[in-house]
Design an enzyme around this catalytic site. Structure first.
Site, short mmCIF file in Angstrom:
data_model
loop_
_atom_site.label_atom_id
_atom_site.label_comp_id
_atom_site.label_asym_id
_atom_site.label_seq_id
_atom_site.Cartn_x
_atom_site.Cartn_y
_atom_site.Cartn_z
N GLU A 22 -13.35 6.70 -14.83
CA GLU A 22 -11.92 6.86 -14.56
C GLU A 22 -11.08 6.73 -15.83
O GLU A 22 -10.12 7.48 -16.03
CB GLU A 22 -11.47 5.85 -13.49
CG GLU A 22 -12.06 6.19 -12.13
CD GLU A 22 -11.84 5.12 -11.06
OE1 GLU A 22 -11.16 4.12 -11.34
OE2 GLU A 22 -12.34 5.30 -9.94
N TYR B 5 -10.39 11.49 -6.91
CA TYR B 5 -10.88 11.11 -5.59
C TYR B 5 -12.01 12.03 -5.11
O TYR B 5 -12.22 12.17 -3.90
CB TYR B 5 -9.72 11.11 -4.59
CG TYR B 5 -8.85 9.87 -4.70
CD1 TYR B 5 -9.40 8.59 -4.50
CD2 TYR B 5 -7.50 9.95 -4.99
CE1 TYR B 5 -8.61 7.45 -4.60
CE2 TYR B 5 -6.70 8.81 -5.08
CZ TYR B 5 -7.27 7.56 -4.88
OH TYR B 5 -6.51 6.42 -4.97
N ASN C 98 -0.64 2.36 -0.16
CA ASN C 98 -1.10 0.99 -0.45
C ASN C 98 -0.92 0.58 -1.91
O ASN C 98 -1.65 -0.25 -2.44
CB ASN C 98 -2.54 0.77 0.04
CG ASN C 98 -3.54 1.71 -0.59
OD1 ASN C 98 -3.17 2.52 -1.45
ND2 ASN C 98 -4.79 1.60 -0.21
N LYS D 293 0.41 3.49 -7.72
CA LYS D 293 0.57 4.76 -7.02
C LYS D 293 2.06 5.09 -6.85
O LYS D 293 2.93 4.22 -7.09
CB LYS D 293 -0.15 4.66 -5.67
CG LYS D 293 -1.68 4.50 -5.82
CD LYS D 293 -2.35 4.33 -4.47
CE LYS D 293 -3.86 4.23 -4.59
NZ LYS D 293 -4.52 4.03 -3.28
N HIS E 273 -4.25 1.35 -7.16
CA HIS E 273 -5.69 1.64 -7.19
C HIS E 273 -6.33 0.79 -8.27
O HIS E 273 -5.75 0.56 -9.33
CB HIS E 273 -5.91 3.12 -7.55
CG HIS E 273 -7.31 3.38 -8.06
ND1 HIS E 273 -8.39 3.53 -7.23
CD2 HIS E 273 -7.80 3.46 -9.33
CE1 HIS E 273 -9.48 3.72 -7.97
NE2 HIS E 273 -9.15 3.68 -9.24
P1 RTP Z 1 -8.36 3.04 -4.20
O1 RTP Z 1 -9.50 3.96 -4.61
O2 RTP Z 1 -7.07 3.75 -4.01
O3 RTP Z 1 -8.28 1.83 -5.07
O4 RTP Z 1 -8.71 2.48 -2.81
P2 RTP Z 1 -10.03 1.77 -2.33
O5 RTP Z 1 -11.11 1.86 -3.37
O6 RTP Z 1 -9.61 0.41 -1.90
O7 RTP Z 1 -10.39 2.67 -1.09
P3 RTP Z 1 -11.12 4.07 -0.99
O8 RTP Z 1 -12.05 4.00 0.15
O9 RTP Z 1 -11.63 4.54 -2.32
O10 RTP Z 1 -9.93 5.02 -0.54
C1 RTP Z 1 -9.04 5.57 -1.48
C2 RTP Z 1 -7.66 5.61 -0.89
O11 RTP Z 1 -7.65 6.53 0.19
C3 RTP Z 1 -6.69 6.14 1.15
N1 RTP Z 1 -7.36 6.04 2.44
N2 RTP Z 1 -6.84 6.51 3.52
N3 RTP Z 1 -8.47 6.36 6.77
C4 RTP Z 1 -7.51 6.65 5.91
O12 RTP Z 1 -6.48 7.21 6.22
C5 RTP Z 1 -7.72 6.28 4.51
N4 RTP Z 1 -8.79 5.67 4.02
C6 RTP Z 1 -8.56 5.52 2.69
C7 RTP Z 1 -6.12 4.80 0.71
O13 RTP Z 1 -4.89 5.04 0.03
C8 RTP Z 1 -7.17 4.30 -0.28
O14 RTP Z 1 -6.60 3.43 -1.21
#
Ligand code: RTP
Length: 147
Positions: free
Chosen positions: A126, A49, A112, A9, A115
């Site tokens: 994707e 997303y 973070n 990212k 991804h």
């Molecule tokens: P990613 O898709 O980025 O790999 O992350 P992930 O599967 O671990 O988590 P996901 O639930 O798909 O969330 C995507 C990204 O959204 C941001 N996020 N912010 N509560 C919040 O502010 C929040 N929750 C999620 C994070 O950057 C997460 O990686």
């Protein structure tokens, strides 16, 4: 052979973590099949997303992804989707274990670093979204024993 979509990212690129992250996947034995640095437009970020479009943080997330170049990659290898997620660590960096990418380099959920696809099916979607031009084949079969 299984493939996954991994994206460094904007914060990961800006902090100079590209080499470190690629090294971790290489040292584990995974094979880099596609890679490009690109600035993401809003519509691509929103498509990537789309599952989170109803979440309150969606707009903030999209703004973050378009804020600077990302490194889009395809990695290949046995169980690379699940193992890739383990290398990355938990979504919220305060819960990611030390030794994982997020556990070592991130402190903020909104920044973070990386991804990784969460399932084989989403990886396929994707990869098609981020590499519509396709992935050039190279002779990974000659080193299929490297893990
Ligand atoms: P990613 O898709 O980025 O790999 O992350 P992930 O599967 O671990 O988590 P996901 O639930 O798909 O969330 C995507 C990204 O959204 C941001 N996020 N912010 N509560 C919040 O502010 C929040 N929750 C999620 C994070 O950057 C997460 O990686």
């Amino acid at each position: 052979m299984e493939q996954t979509y991994i994206m460094i990212k904007p914060d990961g690129v800006q902090r100079g973590l590209v080499g470190e992250i690629i090294g971790r996947f290489e040292r584990r034995g995974f094979i880099l099949k596609g890679m490009k640095l690109l600035t993401v437009d809003k519509s691509l970020a929103e498509k990537h997303y789309a599952d989170l479009s109803t979440k309150p943080f969606f707009q903030k997330l999209v703004n973050y992804i378009v804020s600077g170049p990302v490194v889009a990659m395809v990695w290949e290898g046995k169980n690379v989707v699940t193992t890739g997620r383990k290398l990355i660590g938990a979504t919220n960096p305060c819960e990611s274990a030390p030794g994982t990418i997020r556990g070592d380099f991130a402190i903020d959920m909104g920044r973070n670093v990386i991804h990784g696809s969460d399932a084989v099916e989403s990886a396929k979607k994707e990869i098609a979204l981020w590499f519509p031009e396709g992935i050039a084949e190279w002779q990974s079969c000659i080193r299929s024993w490297v893990y």
